[in-house]
Design a protein around this motif. Sequence first.
Motif, PDB file in Angstrom:
ATOM      1  N   HIS A   1      84.978  24.993  37.532  1.00 11.32           N
ATOM      2  CA  HIS A   1      83.671  25.061  36.894  1.00 11.32           C
ATOM      3  C   HIS A   1      83.781  25.156  35.371  1.00 11.32           C
ATOM      4  CE1 HIS A   1      84.857  29.293  37.236  1.00 11.32           C
ATOM      5  NE2 HIS A   1      84.085  29.513  36.207  1.00 11.32           N
ATOM      6  N   SER A   2      84.920  25.657  34.881  1.00 10.57           N
ATOM      7  CA  SER A   2      85.074  25.817  33.425  1.00 10.57           C
ATOM      8  C   SER A   2      85.896  24.691  32.815  1.00 10.57           C
ATOM      9  CB  SER A   2      85.729  27.161  33.112  1.00 10.57           C
ATOM     10  OG  SER A   2      87.042  27.181  33.653  1.00 10.57           O
ATOM     11  N   ARG A   3      86.270  23.699  33.635  1.00 12.87           N
ATOM     12  CA  ARG A   3      87.102  22.609  33.117  1.00 12.87           C
ATOM     13  C   ARG A   3      86.301  21.775  32.128  1.00 12.87           C
ATOM     14  NH1 ARG A   3      88.283  18.981  37.644  1.00 12.87           N
ATOM     15  NH2 ARG A   3      89.938  20.380  38.286  1.00 12.87           N
TER      16      ARG A   3
ATOM     17  N   ALA B   1      87.946  24.627  21.609  1.00 11.90           N
ATOM     18  CA  ALA B   1      88.721  23.845  20.648  1.00 11.90           C
ATOM     19  C   ALA B   1      88.820  22.418  21.170  1.00 11.90           C
ATOM     20  CB  ALA B   1      90.113  24.451  20.460  1.00 11.90           C
ATOM     21  N   ILE B   2      89.238  21.517  20.288  1.00  8.75           N
ATOM     22  CA  ILE B   2      89.315  20.096  20.618  1.00  8.75           C
ATOM     23  C   ILE B   2      90.703  19.572  20.289  1.00  8.75           C
ATOM     24  CG2 ILE B   2      88.467  17.775  19.957  1.00  8.75           C
ATOM     25  CD1 ILE B   2      85.744  19.200  19.341  1.00  8.75           C
TER      26      ILE B   2
ATOM     27  N   GLN C   1     100.615  24.919  18.850  1.00  6.09           N
ATOM     28  CA  GLN C   1     101.768  25.441  19.598  1.00  6.09           C
ATOM     29  C   GLN C   1     101.554  25.307  21.103  1.00  6.09           C
ATOM     30  OE1 GLN C   1     104.811  26.398  18.290  1.00  6.09           O
ATOM     31  NE2 GLN C   1     105.303  26.203  20.469  1.00  6.09           N
ATOM     32  N   GLN C   2     100.323  25.546  21.567  1.00  6.75           N
ATOM     33  CA  GLN C   2     100.010  25.378  22.994  1.00  6.75           C
ATOM     34  C   GLN C   2     100.275  23.935  23.442  1.00  6.75           C
ATOM     35  OE1 GLN C   2      95.893  27.310  22.846  1.00  6.75           O
ATOM     36  NE2 GLN C   2      96.382  27.443  25.015  1.00  6.75           N
TER      37      GLN C   2
ATOM     38  N   GLN D   1      91.214  25.688  30.026  1.00  7.26           N
ATOM     39  CA  GLN D   1      91.152  26.822  29.089  1.00  7.26           C
ATOM     40  C   GLN D   1      90.089  26.608  28.013  1.00  7.26           C
ATOM     41  OE1 GLN D   1      95.200  27.790  27.738  1.00  7.26           O
ATOM     42  NE2 GLN D   1      95.961  26.751  29.558  1.00  7.26           N
ATOM     43  N   GLY D   2      89.114  25.767  28.315  1.00  6.98           N
ATOM     44  CA  GLY D   2      88.019  25.564  27.367  1.00  6.98           C
ATOM     45  C   GLY D   2      88.339  24.577  26.262  1.00  6.98           C
ATOM     46  N   ILE D   3      89.366  23.746  26.466  1.00  7.64           N
ATOM     47  CA  ILE D   3      89.773  22.793  25.431  1.00  7.64           C
ATOM     48  C   ILE D   3      89.367  21.387  25.846  1.00  7.64           C
ATOM     49  CG2 ILE D   3      91.755  21.808  24.214  1.00  7.64           C
ATOM     50  CD1 ILE D   3      93.059  24.670  24.695  1.00  7.64           C
ATOM     51  N   MET D   4      88.667  20.694  24.973  1.00 13.07           N
ATOM     52  CA  MET D   4      88.195  19.338  25.231  1.00 13.07           C
ATOM     53  C   MET D   4      89.142  18.333  24.590  1.00 13.07           C
ATOM     54  SD  MET D   4      84.529  17.594  24.128  1.00 13.07           S
ATOM     55  CE  MET D   4      83.480  18.607  25.183  1.00 13.07           C
TER      56      MET D   4
END
Length: 260
Positions: free
Chosen positions: A3-5, A41-42, A90-91, A155-158
Amino acid sequence: MSHSRMPALFLGHGSPMNVLEENPYTECWRHLGESLPRPKAIIAVSAHWYTRGTAVTAMEKPRTIHDFGGFPQALFDTRYPAPGSPQLAQQIADALSPVIVHQDLEWGFDHGSWGVLIKMYPNADIPVVQLSVDATKPAAYHFELGRKLAALREQGIMIVASGNVVHNLRMVRWGGGENYPWAESFNQYVRDNLAWEGESEQHPLVNFMQHEGAALSNPTPEHYLPLLYVLGARAKGEAVSIPVDGIEMGSLSMLSVQVG
């Protein structure tokens, strides 16, 4: 977690003049920014950072790069002051391991990235890290990097990739005019295969040069390859849609693709 993807997008960016103009493509990008869940973040993947090896922008305050000529001064005066994110850089490096990812402190945002993000997120208040496209690697490699980035979507990254799936500037019809049949045929081939599922080695869009229109549609591959990061990041069975499409000046596809 699904759901958070965050969605993953490929946006056909076209001319830098889209920054100053309002048209169906820029309206689409704006609508995506307003209607999609807001990312933390993007990750931007642009056709215009085509490098030897893989790099990420690792600075706190990336510069706005005006990597074009012959356009109105207003375009050169435009800035996109979104923050960088050394932490996200870094991620990304960790996610792409064992690929060596160079932490770049020079580049910034080129017009392939900021030209679309300025319409999606005009406040420039979401951190952006740009990922380069390694010119020395085959198409399957770029698809595989997309697969490795998929986990960051949870993790909320687009992911916002940008290029044009048909990009032949030598044959552009500057005054407009009929679309080339090979351009329409290749664009349709991309559309028809976006939702294909199977082994990456045989993916028709990884093996895109098999199409008879591919060589004219992509005399060089850098505008096409960003799409593969988005397709690689797609989860099995995940929806794929086309927010906007169109061919400009005969040989420039504005096709955009949304995963999720």
